[in-house]
Design an enzyme around this catalytic site. Structure first.
Site, PDB file in Angstrom:
ATOM      1  N   GLY A   4       0.796  -1.220   0.000  1.00 42.68           N
ATOM      2  CA  GLY A   4       0.000   0.000   0.000  1.00 42.68           C
ATOM      3  C   GLY A   4       0.830   1.272   0.000  1.00 42.68           C
ATOM      4  CD  GLU A  64       6.698   2.476   7.906  1.00 47.77           C
ATOM      5  OE1 GLU A  64       5.999   2.120   6.930  1.00 47.77           O
ATOM      6  OE2 GLU A  64       7.087   1.686   8.789  1.00 47.77           O
ATOM      7  CG  ASN A  65      10.455   5.127   2.720  1.00 44.03           C
ATOM      8  OD1 ASN A  65      10.802   4.009   3.073  1.00 44.03           O
ATOM      9  ND2 ASN A  65       9.712   5.342   1.640  1.00 44.03           N
ATOM     10  CG  HIS A  95      -0.924   2.884   8.410  1.00 45.05           C
ATOM     11  ND1 HIS A  95      -1.388   1.956   9.303  1.00 45.05           N
ATOM     12  CD2 HIS A  95       0.310   2.442   8.029  1.00 45.05           C
ATOM     13  CE1 HIS A  95      -0.481   1.009   9.475  1.00 45.05           C
ATOM     14  NE2 HIS A  95       0.563   1.274   8.710  1.00 45.05           N
ATOM     15  CD  GLU A  96       2.219   3.975   5.194  1.00 45.60           C
ATOM     16  OE1 GLU A  96       3.266   3.832   5.850  1.00 45.60           O
ATOM     17  OE2 GLU A  96       1.467   3.023   4.919  1.00 45.60           O
ATOM     18  CG  HIS A 156       4.241   3.730  10.310  1.00 45.59           C
ATOM     19  ND1 HIS A 156       4.323   2.825  11.338  1.00 45.59           N
ATOM     20  CD2 HIS A 156       3.696   3.045   9.265  1.00 45.59           C
ATOM     21  CE1 HIS A 156       3.841   1.647  10.940  1.00 45.59           C
ATOM     22  NE2 HIS A 156       3.444   1.760   9.689  1.00 45.59           N
ATOM     23  CD  GLU A 204       3.433  -1.733   9.990  1.00 43.80           C
ATOM     24  OE1 GLU A 204       2.355  -1.105   9.947  1.00 43.80           O
ATOM     25  OE2 GLU A 204       4.447  -1.354   9.375  1.00 43.80           O
TER      26      GLU A 204
HETATM   27  N1  TRP Z   1       5.541  -0.566   6.572  1.00 38.77           N
HETATM   28  C1  TRP Z   1       4.568  -0.419   5.523  1.00 38.77           C
HETATM   29  C2  TRP Z   1       3.277  -0.005   6.164  1.00 38.77           C
HETATM   30  O1  TRP Z   1       2.698  -0.710   6.932  1.00 38.77           O
HETATM   31  C3  TRP Z   1       4.300  -1.603   4.702  1.00 38.77           C
HETATM   32  C4  TRP Z   1       5.415  -2.335   4.030  1.00 38.77           C
HETATM   33  C5  TRP Z   1       6.182  -3.299   4.536  1.00 38.77           C
HETATM   34  C6  TRP Z   1       5.737  -2.285   2.684  1.00 38.77           C
HETATM   35  N2  TRP Z   1       6.968  -3.859   3.571  1.00 38.77           N
HETATM   36  C7  TRP Z   1       6.715  -3.265   2.439  1.00 38.77           C
HETATM   37  C8  TRP Z   1       5.293  -1.512   1.649  1.00 38.77           C
HETATM   38  C9  TRP Z   1       7.188  -3.502   1.171  1.00 38.77           C
HETATM   39  C10 TRP Z   1       5.787  -1.759   0.384  1.00 38.77           C
HETATM   40  C11 TRP Z   1       6.719  -2.749   0.145  1.00 38.77           C
HETATM   41  O2  TRP Z   1       2.788   1.032   5.977  1.00 38.77           O
HETATM   42 ZN    ZN Z   2       2.357   0.325   8.652  1.00 40.66          ZN
END
Ligand code: TRP
Ligand code: ZN
Length: 870
Positions: free
Chosen positions: A262, A265-266, A298-299, A302, A321
């Site tokens: 989806g 959250e970098n 959500h992002e 984070h 999460e």
């Molecule tokens: N950390 C992201 C979220 O929950 C999701 C995520 C984990 C992700 N691994 C990924 C997104 C790999 C894209 C590709 O918002």
């Molecule tokens: Zn997340």
């Protein structure tokens, strides 16, 4: 295949860490040069071997303190440096690698999406860029310099603040970014490309001005406003409800078309699947709008729960999460309808998470054993994880919960933490003993609560006996008693609420179930009550109480809690399903119980009392929802019975559907709760009307006059599911209109894949070569293949095995191009234990065929092995 598992119990603190890293990217889709210069620090004085993770690039050279270094061993997964000759405990490590982003179809590490270049590093993607201590407990300060062609890549982005930029020869330019917050490698991001930019700003409650930038593909600016508005709404809400403020001067979001999940959250630079950014009334449905708002939130959330406080190791994933899902659910509930959000979340959890917990992949929200981490971004870790946080919130109450949050942040800010750190903070701040509650983190499976009751008319005393039992799961044989908050209410036969009393005291409505068997007693109960159990789904468990239809009808009509009303309807639907499945198997004629029909009819008559709740109550559960209500899944039987129920409701209330359909008038399209509710009910009416003699003309008109995607799609869906005469024309019109737009075409692909027609598989197979389809785009794959295997169970589970063969062929190919997406698509195939023997044999055969593949990815290997072992 030798895939090594990792165990939670084996966690060790790192021997070395990296405090600072300087990355230099010379970007080119065919040949990108990466120089990574790290300041390494020895933490364990005894350590002489520095093990770095890395694969899928061309390795050039390694230097230590600017001198070529050759004391290393390379293998398929990394590099081991022998530092026995090195006395210094701090040194500079420089590594050169070469990447080919244009050929990276895994969409992890650095890859090309359309014309842009971007990264995805969670969970272990950074190691596809360079050799690295690629683990979340190594936190470093990042400085990133990006060099690229100025025409193709006018925007060069990375985490943190832009500190310098300049021009170079041969039409190139460069930018340097610095992120002041130490972070693990999985939060690193880089984007280069040409975009349209939507700029805005947000003033934090302490008065700091934050620049907000949203980057979308050229030409998509008219689809960016909603995402930006959602971001500002989320920032404000997090200040108000959690007291949490943003910490950098800039927050960037980039939308890309090729993305495995989806969004991500970098730090300071979120990267999103364009599906969760782009929206305008012509292209997005009400549901899309809501999805965007919650993923953006959500992002953003984070930034505190995930980035400022990150995970010590990947077994702790639910720490960020589960908590962040809980936060985004609360955001949606505070800013929209709490009941509707709760119902939708529970519907999802009960269907998808319960099924996962009954599958070979069953795991606790904090897994014990992992082969491929990407396989553990699951509904269990996310949604059940959020339920565990929600139970804490229920047990502590908002005030103590927020005190716990503050303490958790104070104790762990800037660190890599564990689930235990979180629970300990909650315990410390509240003074509530959570020792038994902690078991939710280590026990998998769905607990079952069996409730029986006894009413003593002479003593005005009512007793509930609650027995808990968690069936064994694939990963864990023995289960122990959990601490389960059970929220209840008692109703009289005419729907009045009876207060909960015991020896003259008024009781809390949340019962603490902690034993194998417990009796709860209530006094001053002057008539036999109807219990409402597990109100608001106060725990992620299955509830068994032997309700009479009349009791459920009373709850449906009178309960003051919306969730209880909806849940009573679900139990009525399930009862109808089970009774008719029995009749179907005995080849008897099907019947809908008159009292249930009458109760649903009454809901319809009273629709103006609550538009959304009416829609939710009268929405026929999906085949996949019904599948969770039976022991052995008969996909054919469920489909037949469901069709019968659909036709019965359509016919029985024909005039009411038509009347309400005509009564609801909406002019200008607006994304506001009142209008979304009205559209939802009107389109529900349409979906039933499609199965009456009015179907073809009403649906055709609906499509013709639609001024928004919600309505257009509702018409298409109704036409397709009811097989109306207008169907082919409407589908062709839509295809013609949107063939250039992948995101919109996904709706069309999904419609095709969920057709009820006998030859649907043939259609799906042909669509693989449709000009708008692209095998390397996960959204397209999920829309076409994912919808077929997950949302068309009757045909995927065709008894001739054709559906299984089709999926296997797709997976053989995806195993090579995108294992992460392959491992998600395989899910329905590994769940064979829920089906009859004939289907089981066919499904196992398909899995065996896959398991024999030469270069089977870890992702698929882990799931197939679990399935075949069971
Ligand atoms: N950390 C992201 C979220 O929950 C999701 C995520 C984990 C992700 N691994 C990924 C997104 C790999 C894209 C590709 O918002
Ligand atoms: Zn997340």
């Amino acid at each position: 295949m030798v895939a090594k598992a990792k165990y939670r119990k084996d966690y060790k603190t790192p021997d070395f860490t990296i405090t600072d890293i300087f990355l230099d990217f010379q970007l080119d889709p065919q040949r990108t040069l990466v120089t990574a210069k790290s300041l390494v620090k020895r933490l364990n004085p005894q350590a002489t071997q520095l093990r770095l993770d890395g694969h899928s690039f061309q390795f050039e050279q390694v230097q230590i303190n600017q001198q070529p270094f050759s004391q290393y061993q390379q293998d398929g997964e990394g590099l081991t440096l022998d530092l026995s000759e090195l006395a210094a405990d701090e040194f500079e490590l420089t590594i050169n690698t070469i990447l080919v982003p244009a050929e990276n179809t895994s969409l992890q590490g650095l890859y090309q999406s359309g014309e842009a270049l971007c990264t995805q590093c969670e969970a272990e993607g950074f190691r596809q860029i360079t050799y690295m201590l690629d683990r979340p407990d190594v936190l470093a300060r990042y400085t990133t310099r990006i060099v690229a062609d100025k025409t193709t890549y006018p925007y060069l982005l990375s985490n943190g603040n832009k500190v310098a930029c300049g021009e170079l020869a041969e039409g190139k330019h460069w930018v340097e970014w610095q992120d002041p917050f130490p972070k693990p490698s999985y939060l690193f991001a880089l984007v280069a490309g040409d975009f349209d930019l939507l700029q805005d700003h947000f003033v934090t409650r302490s008065g700091r001005q934050v620049t907000l930038e949203l980057f979308v593909d050229k030409g998509n600016l008219n689809r960016a406003d909603w995402a930006m508005a959602s971001l500002k709404k989320a920032m404000k809400w997090d200040e108000e409800r959690f007291g949490l403020e943003y910490d950098l001067d800039i927050y960037m979001i980039v939308a890309v078309d090729f993305f495995n999940m989806g969004a991500m959250e970098n730090k300071g630079l979120n990267i999103f699947n364009s599906k969760f950014v782009l929206a305008n009334p012509q292209t997005a449905t009400d549901e899309d709008y809501m999805g965007i708002e919650s993923v953006i939130a959500h992002e953003y959330f984070h930034n505190w729960t995930g980035n400022r406080i990150t995970c010590r190791d990947w077994f702790q994933l639910s720490l960020k999460e589960g908590l962040t899902v809980f936060r985004d659910q609360e955001f949606s509930s505070d800013t929209g309808s709490r009941a509707v959000n709760r119902i939708n979340n529970v519907r999802f959890l009960r269907t998808i998470q319960f099924a996962e917990d009954a599958s070979p992949m069953s795991h606790p929200i904090r897994p014990e054993k992992v082969i491929e981490m990407n396989n553990f971004y699951t509904v269990t870790v996310y949604e059940k994880g959020a339920e565990v946080i929600r139970m804490l919130h229920t047990l502590l109450g908002e005030q103590k919960f927020q005190a716990g949050m503050q303490l958790y942040i104070a104790q762990n800010d800037g660190k890599a933490a564990t689930c235990e750190d979180f629970v300990a903070a909650m315990e410390q701040a509240s003074g509530i003993d959570l020792s038994q509650f902690r078991r939710w983190y280590s026990q998998s499976g769905t607990p079952e609560l069996t409730v029986t009751d006894h009413y003593d008319a002479g003593k005005h005393c009512y007793q509930l006996t609650v027995v808990q039992h968690t069936p064994a799961t694939a990963d864990q044989m023995d289960k122990i008693n959990l601490h389960i908050p059970l929220k209840i209410a008692l109703y009289s036969e005419n729907g009045d609420k009876i207060s909960l009393q015991y020896e003259g005291r008024t009781l809390n409505d949340v019962l603490n179930v902690t034993q194998k068997e417990q009796v709860f007693e209530f006094h001053n109960v002057y008539q036999r009550p109807i219990p409402a159990l597990l109100c608001d789904f106060s725990a992620p468990v299955k509830l068994d109480y032997n309700y009479e239809v009349e009791q459920l009808v009373t709850l449906l009509q009178f309960a003051e809690n919306d969730f209880v009303r909806w849940d009573a309807a679900q139990m009525l639907w399930a009862k109808e399903l089970r009774e008719n499945l029995m009749r179907y198997q005995l080849e008897q004629s099907l019947q809908f119980s008159q009292s249930v029909l009458a109760a649903f009819g009454q809901v319809l008559v009273d629709y103006q009392q609550d538009i959304e709740l009416t829609t939710l109550i009268l929405t026929l559960p999906k085949e996949t929802e019904f599948a969770e209500k039976v022991k052995t899944i008969d996909p054919e039987g469920i489909a037949v019975v469901r069709d019968f129920m659909l036709h019965t409701l359509a016919q029985q209330f024909k005039q009411q559907w038509l009347k309400i359909y005509n009564q609801i008038k909406l002019e200008q399209y607006r994304v506001v709760p009142e209008d979304i509710a009205l559209r939802g009910l009107r389109n529900l009416c349409l979906s039933y009307l499609a199965f009456t003699e009015f179907g073809n003309s009403v649906v055709n008109q609906h499509y013709l006059y639609a001024n928004n995607m919600t309505d257009s799609l509702a018409a298409l869906n109704a036409a397709s599911k009811a097989g109306l005469a207008c169907r082919d024309n409407l589908l062709a019109d839509f295809e013609q209109k949107w063939q250039q737009d992948g995101l919109v075409m996904d709706k069309w692909f999904a419609l095709q894949a969920t057709r009820p027609d006998e030859n649907v598989l043939e259609i799906v197979q042909q669509l693989i070569s449709h000009p708008s389809f692209n095998f390397n785009n996960p959204n397209r794959l999920r829309a076409l293949v994912g919808s077929f295997v997950n949302q068309n169970p009757r045909h995927f589970h065709a008894i001739d095995g054709s559906g299984y063969r089709f999926l296997t062929d797709i997976l053989l190919k995806l195993n090579e191009t995108n294992p992460q997406v392959a491992a998600r698509l395989i899910e329905p195939l590994i769940r064979f234990n829920r089906y009859d023997e004939q289907r089981q044999t066919l499904m196992k055969r398909a899995l065996e065929r896959l398991s024999e593949v030469e270069n089977l990815s870890k992702d698929l290997f882990e799931k197939i092995e679990k399935a075949l072992q069971a």
